[in-house]
Enzyme design. Structure first.
Site, PDB file in Angstrom:
ATOM      1  N   CYS A 148      11.832   4.363 -14.417  1.00 14.43           N
ATOM      2  CA  CYS A 148      11.645   4.116 -12.991  1.00 14.43           C
ATOM      3  C   CYS A 148      12.251   2.772 -12.589  1.00 14.43           C
ATOM      4  O   CYS A 148      11.656   1.712 -12.828  1.00 14.43           O
ATOM      5  CB  CYS A 148      10.151   4.155 -12.650  1.00 14.43           C
ATOM      6  SG  CYS A 148       9.820   3.761 -10.929  1.00 14.43           S
ATOM      7  N   CYS A 151      10.215   0.818  -9.992  1.00 14.60           N
ATOM      8  CA  CYS A 151       9.014   0.156 -10.523  1.00 14.60           C
ATOM      9  C   CYS A 151       9.388  -1.073 -11.369  1.00 14.60           C
ATOM     10  O   CYS A 151       8.716  -2.093 -11.309  1.00 14.60           O
ATOM     11  CB  CYS A 151       8.216   1.092 -11.430  1.00 14.60           C
ATOM     12  SG  CYS A 151       8.102   2.785 -10.876  1.00 14.60           S
ATOM     13  N   ASP A 152      10.429  -0.951 -12.192  1.00 11.81           N
ATOM     14  CA  ASP A 152      10.664  -1.958 -13.228  1.00 11.81           C
ATOM     15  C   ASP A 152      11.945  -2.781 -13.072  1.00 11.81           C
ATOM     16  O   ASP A 152      12.154  -3.734 -13.825  1.00 11.81           O
ATOM     17  CB  ASP A 152      10.695  -1.275 -14.609  1.00 11.81           C
ATOM     18  CG  ASP A 152       9.374  -0.585 -14.919  1.00 11.81           C
ATOM     19  OD1 ASP A 152       8.333  -1.114 -14.478  1.00 11.81           O
ATOM     20  OD2 ASP A 152       9.379   0.465 -15.581  1.00 11.81           O
TER      21      ASP A 152
END
Ligand code: NDP
Length: 321
Positions: A148, A151-152
């Site tokens: 992701c 997200c990261d």
């Protein structure tokens, strides 16, 4: 936009209510099925085990969803879907479905928290990211390997990142990752990308993106502190070498979240649920929509279209009975 939202959060162990329709999964397909079936006065119950919005909710920006010429953030679009589903009276419950059985025309949906009964079911459980299955991958997930970018990505400021895959996800996310990273290498097993042409062009013209064609990852090397190196192989020459990377994002497609329904409905060899064009599965009263079903194009718009069709067919099915 300021909608008046109402939701009836009623959770009862061994709930005696028999619902007209239970929708399993709260991504674009499930939420659209909820909007349509709520508007048809079917009072749907939608069960979601995690975050509403599914994969769309972890997509930075959607540029091809009609009506938003400047693109729309995946989390925002998901939020709007949810507001709309609740606005028309969908009840949303957070629970994980672990099994489904049918008895005398009633479906018994067993969740971790409660059992739900329904006259019809819409399966909208989507798909999850596939893994490469190579050495070091399992150990380094969350320590340098991610699925992701939204997200990261921010953890990889000024870093050298590998993105594995050549489809829309890999190329789009590689472009997104250039916001943070110094260099992004797309590592692809062939010498041509599968991604949409317009997305390919954006990647080719981005100076931070480089390509390693005809290359596969044989091993991820690292320790508790993160990834250190990737062991790569050129599939033409067979050359095997190690190269330093600070992180790796894997986007090599999806596997359907359909295990819970095996034995209930017919699936293809990869576990995608087989439906007809009305979203009917092999089990009467059970419909499947979105990424979990066997289909040609997995997009938010096609997931939503599936959801609308299934809701309509559920209404017809219940009416006939
Ligand atoms: P895809 O299945 O489209 O692409 C997967 C990629 O990973 C392919 O390039 C494939 O290689 C490669 N791959 C598969 N298995 C392996 C493996 N074991 N080792 C190495 N490489 C592998 O998946 P996506 O997640 O990219 O997309 C899924 C769907 O979602 C598609 O329909 C796509 O169009 C859609 N999508 C659309 C977006 C958009 O903005 N329009 C954004 C994201 C997804 P090969 O090409 O050789 O088969």
């Amino acid at each position: 936009m300021d909608f008046k939202v109402f939701s009836v959060q009623k959770r009862q162990k061994n709930n005696e209510d028999i619902r007209n329709v239970v929708i399993i999964g709260g991504g674009p397909a499930g939420l659209t099925a909820a909007i349509y079936s709520a508007r048809a006065m079917l009072q749907p119950l939608l069960i979601e085990k995690g975050v509403m919005g599914g994969q769309a909710a972890i997509t930075d920006i959607l540029e091809n969803y009609p009506g938003f010429p400047d693109g729309i953030g995946g989390p925002r679009l998901s939020e709007l879907f949810e507001i709309q589903a609740k606005k028309f009276g969908t009840e949303i419950i957070n629970d994980e479905v672990v099994s489904v059985r049918k008895d005398s025309d009633i479906f018994f949906v067993e969740g971790l928290d409660a059992e739900y009964k329904a006259r019809s079911l819409i399966i909208a459980t989507g798909a999850s990211y596939k893994r490469l299955g190579v050495k070091g991958e399992e150990e380094l997930i969350g320590r340098g390997i991610s699925f992701c970018a939204t997200c990261d990505g921010a953890f990889f400021k000024d870093a050298k990142i590998a993105v594995i895959g050549g489809g829309d996800s890999a190329v789009k996310e590689a472009i997104f990752l250039t916001k943070f990273a110094q260099e992004v290498y797309i590592i692809h097993r062939r010498d041509a990308l599968r991604a949409e042409k317009i997305i390919q062009q954006q990647a080719f013209s981005n100076p931070k993106i480089k390509f390693k064609w005809k290359t596969i990852v044989e091993e991820f090397i690292g320790d508790e502190s993160g990834i250190k190196k990737l062991r790569l192989r050129n599939v033409d020459s067979g050359d095997l070498y190690e190269e330093h990377f600070d992180g790796a994002f894997i986007f090599i497609g999806h596997r359907p979240n359909s295990e819970v329904f095996s034995g209930l409905v017919e699936m293809d060899e990869n576990g995608f649920i087989i439906t007809d064009e009305s979203m009917r599965t092999s089990m009467e009263g059970v419909f499947a929509v979105g990424d979990v079903r066997k289909k040609a194009l997995r997009q938010v718009i096609t997931a939503s279209a599936d959801g609308a069709i299934a809701a309509y067919m559920v209404e017809e099915y219940l009416h006939k009975r």
